[in-house]
Design a protein around this motif. Structure first.
Motif, PDB file in Angstrom:
ATOM      1  N   SER A  40       0.846  -1.194  -0.027  1.00  0.00           N
ATOM      2  CA  SER A  40       0.084  -0.073  -0.070  1.00  0.00           C
ATOM      3  C   SER A  40       0.924   1.078   0.205  1.00  0.00           C
ATOM      4  N   GLY A  41       2.248   1.135   0.181  1.00  0.00           N
ATOM      5  CA  GLY A  41       3.048   2.343   0.413  1.00  0.00           C
ATOM      6  C   GLY A  41       2.917   2.871   1.766  1.00  0.00           C
ATOM      7  N   ALA A  42       2.217   2.409   2.524  1.00  0.00           N
ATOM      8  CA  ALA A  42       2.182   2.835   4.130  1.00  0.00           C
ATOM      9  C   ALA A  42       3.457   2.847   4.786  1.00  0.00           C
ATOM     10  N   ALA A  43       4.118   1.613   4.696  1.00  0.00           N
ATOM     11  CA  ALA A  43       5.558   1.462   5.575  1.00  0.00           C
ATOM     12  C   ALA A  43       6.429   2.469   4.888  1.00  0.00           C
ATOM     13  N   LEU A  44       6.480   2.781   3.730  1.00  0.00           N
ATOM     14  CA  LEU A  44       7.228   3.685   3.046  1.00  0.00           C
ATOM     15  C   LEU A  44       7.107   5.023   3.427  1.00  0.00           C
ATOM     16  N   ASN A  45       5.904   5.490   3.455  1.00  0.00           N
ATOM     17  CA  ASN A  45       5.396   6.817   3.796  1.00  0.00           C
ATOM     18  C   ASN A  45       5.568   7.039   5.199  1.00  0.00           C
ATOM     19  N   ALA A  46       5.534   5.977   6.061  1.00  0.00           N
ATOM     20  CA  ALA A  46       5.540   6.117   7.611  1.00  0.00           C
ATOM     21  C   ALA A  46       7.024   6.356   7.916  1.00  0.00           C
TER      22      ALA A  46
ATOM     23  N   VAL B 208      11.633  -3.624  -7.079  1.00  0.00           N
ATOM     24  CA  VAL B 208      11.810  -2.967  -5.613  1.00  0.00           C
ATOM     25  C   VAL B 208      11.200  -1.738  -5.374  1.00  0.00           C
ATOM     26  N   GLY B 209      10.248  -1.555  -4.453  1.00  0.00           N
ATOM     27  CA  GLY B 209       9.433  -0.504  -4.205  1.00  0.00           C
ATOM     28  C   GLY B 209      10.014   0.464  -3.294  1.00  0.00           C
TER      29      GLY B 209
END
Length: 277
Positions: free
Chosen positions: A100-106, A234-235
């Motif tokens: 979801s991208g949440a880990a990176l955004n956080a 890789v995200g």
């Protein structure tokens, strides 16, 4: 973790397929710390470290070997870590939070490598590197079902299982099946072993790794490969173009100088293009 999720065992990177896990971390790269990251304009969440979110276990892409996290994805990200002069640190986290991208955004991590398939939906939330792995789904079944395809699974009324939040799950749903969902790949395999499912869909390399274990190969068999045309990437956080540039350059370099093939053979026992043969 074509997940569509949870390089390769607690519960990522990906998916094709990965899902589940706790927020634990372990350093994997032995590269010396340096200032290359700062010089290249790349800001890392932890100085001297390239922090990678993944979903364990997803062997052979990322999994525990003693107290160290190893695997194909780990070695791929290590290429960039070494270029930047930093060490790679692994954070084990739920795959749904990764995709979801949440880990990176956080700010949990700089990159996400969890056997993760590049999809248009995910590209709305993540910046992906160039593809580093061509993925294929597979069906693993208890011996004696007589099934050789998804169509057979449906026609015979067999119980199908899939890992939650993965592309494998989406693929079989798109074919009109309604599988039982399991939080991560170990739980999915356990579901097959315990009879909660007669057949499961999972990334081919993961299935092939399972089948190397005699207790699995004695009772279960690969009945079909599903060429879904997926590729892993890789995200990164949207807009992190500087880091993406380094990762893409290192992937391209590894493919041209033979390093990629060496890593591939190390984890899959075959050269690229030969995995399904």
């Amino acid at each position: 973790m074509t997940p569509i999720g949870a390089l390769v065992v607690s519960a990522a990177f990906l998916l094709s397929a990965c899902g589940g896990g706790s927020d634990s971390s372990a350093t994997s790269s032995n590269a010396p710390a340096g200032s290359a990251s700062a010089a290249s304009g790349i800001k890392l969440i932890n100085p001297g470290k390239l922090t990678t979110c993944t979903n364990l276990p997803y062997e052979p892409f990322q999994f525990k070997q003693g107290d160290k996290t190893v695997g194909f994805d780990v070695d791929i990200v290590d290429l960039a870590a070494k270029k930047l002069g930093v060490t790679q640190e692994i954070v084990d986290i739920d795959f749904a939070v990764i995709k979801s991208g949440a880990a990176l955004n956080a700010g949990k991590c700089d990159v996400a490598a969890a056997g993760m398939t590049i999809t248009p939906e995910r590209q709305k939330n993540l910046l992906f590197s160039d593809a580093y792995f061509d993925a294929t789904q597979a069906l693993l079944a208890k011996k004696g079902t007589g099934a050789k395809s998804l169509e057979d699974v449906k026609a015979k009324g067999l119980k199908l299982g899939a890992q939650a939040s993965t592309t494998g799950l989406d693929y079989v749903k798109g074919k009109g099946l309604d599988p039982t969902e399991f939080a991560d790949s170990p739980k999915e395999l356990l579901g097959l072993q315990s009879g909660q499912a007669d057949v499961i869909v999972q990334d081919l390399p993961v299935v092939l790794t399972w089948l190397k274990k005699p207790e699995i190969a004695d009772k279960f068999e690969l009945i079909a490969s599903l060429d879904t045309g997926e590729q892993y990437g890789v995200g990164m956080k949207l807009g992190n173009d500087a880091l993406a540039k380094v990762i893409n350059e290192e992937i391209a370099k590894a493919k041209s100088d033979g390093t990629y093939e060496q890593i591939f053979v190390k984890w899959f026992g075959k050269k690229p293009g030969e995995l399904g043969s």
